[in-house]
Design an enzyme around this catalytic site. Sequence first.
Site, PDB file in Angstrom:
ATOM      1  CG  HIS A 213       3.298  -0.705   0.532  1.00 11.02           C
ATOM      2  ND1 HIS A 213       3.854  -1.144  -0.644  1.00 11.02           N
ATOM      3  CD2 HIS A 213       1.956  -0.694   0.328  1.00 11.02           C
ATOM      4  CE1 HIS A 213       2.896  -1.412  -1.517  1.00 11.02           C
ATOM      5  NE2 HIS A 213       1.731  -1.128  -0.964  1.00 11.02           N
TER       6      HIS A 213
ATOM      7  CE  LYS B  28      -3.670  -4.603  -7.472  1.00 17.79           C
ATOM      8  NZ  LYS B  28      -3.171  -4.020  -6.196  1.00 17.79           N
TER       9      LYS B  28
ATOM     10  NE  ARG C  83      -2.205   4.784  -3.520  1.00 14.91           N
ATOM     11  CZ  ARG C  83      -2.021   3.743  -4.315  1.00 14.91           C
ATOM     12  NH1 ARG C  83      -0.815   3.458  -4.737  1.00 14.91           N
ATOM     13  NH2 ARG C  83      -3.029   3.004  -4.724  1.00 14.91           N
TER      14      ARG C  83
ATOM     15  CB  SER D  32       3.035  -2.144  -6.274  1.00 14.94           C
ATOM     16  OG  SER D  32       3.157  -2.030  -4.883  1.00 14.94           O
TER      17      SER D  32
HETATM   18  O1  PNS Z   1      -2.567  -4.186  -2.276  1.00 13.49           O
HETATM   19  P1  PNS Z   1      -3.942  -4.531  -2.766  1.00 13.49           P
HETATM   20  O2  PNS Z   1      -3.873  -5.365  -4.029  1.00 13.49           O
HETATM   21  O3  PNS Z   1      -4.820  -3.321  -2.940  1.00 13.49           O
HETATM   22  O4  PNS Z   1      -4.610  -5.440  -1.615  1.00 13.49           O
HETATM   23  C1  PNS Z   1      -5.870  -6.042  -1.760  1.00 13.49           C
HETATM   24  C2  PNS Z   1      -5.993  -7.187  -0.733  1.00 13.49           C
HETATM   25  C3  PNS Z   1      -4.869  -8.191  -0.987  1.00 13.49           C
HETATM   26  C4  PNS Z   1      -5.879  -6.617   0.668  1.00 13.49           C
HETATM   27  C5  PNS Z   1      -7.374  -7.884  -0.898  1.00 13.49           C
HETATM   28  O5  PNS Z   1      -7.492  -8.390  -2.195  1.00 13.49           O
HETATM   29  C6  PNS Z   1      -7.564  -9.005   0.127  1.00 13.49           C
HETATM   30  O6  PNS Z   1      -7.900  -8.760   1.265  1.00 13.49           O
HETATM   31  N1  PNS Z   1      -7.281 -10.272  -0.285  1.00 13.49           N
HETATM   32  C7  PNS Z   1      -7.353 -11.405   0.613  1.00 13.49           C
HETATM   33  C8  PNS Z   1      -8.579 -12.275   0.337  1.00 13.49           C
HETATM   34  C9  PNS Z   1      -9.827 -11.603   0.880  1.00 13.49           C
HETATM   35  O7  PNS Z   1     -10.080 -11.545   2.066  1.00 13.49           O
HETATM   36  N2  PNS Z   1     -10.663 -11.090  -0.059  1.00 13.49           N
HETATM   37  C10 PNS Z   1     -11.881 -10.388   0.256  1.00 13.49           C
HETATM   38  C11 PNS Z   1     -11.611  -8.921   0.537  1.00 13.49           C
HETATM   39  S1  PNS Z   1     -13.085  -8.042   0.984  1.00 13.49           S
END
Ligand code: PNS
Length: 162
Positions: A19, A43, A92, A130
Amino acid sequence: MGMKCALYPGSFDPVTKGHIDVIDRALELFNEIIVLIAENESKIPLFSSKERVEFVQQSLRKDAPVRVLILEGLLADFAKKNQINVVIRGLRAVSDFEFEFQMALMNRHLYPKLETVFLTPKEDYTYVSSRLVKEVARLGGNISKFVPPIVAMKLKEIYPCH
Ligand code: PNS
């Protein structure tokens, strides 16, 4: 050219050197990065949002033009409200692509000006996540190469017997 700011959302549970590498690369392209600590529906986090903010903050250069905030609600709404139209995501491997592609398109559906820029981390970190870091730490493996010192220390506190 005006100041260009980009959002870098993620679970960051916990932040890894992958990150941080993506943030460093994004800073070559944008004037400011806002790291958004968000919840991923699928998660259950090990660390609280506040802890995750602290870990990112402590892993950055002191003068880095990076703000770290907790995201409540939709990423697209935050972007629209703050008039930021770039989202950074690290890519990745091909296996990341399907989820990333869906999110990029959904975010753009919600806020049509929102573009997702994918950056590839340094090769050394392409297999670091992670989730794997937590699993290896829990089972007694050494993860210090893959996470900032503050994270390595906190994981040792949680899984002390190794
Ligand atoms: O690190 P991650 O878990 O791959 O990140 C995913 C994340 C947190 C970026 C995604 O779940 C997100 O954007 N969550 C915020 C709520 C939201 O906008 N959800 C719709 C995404 S299209």
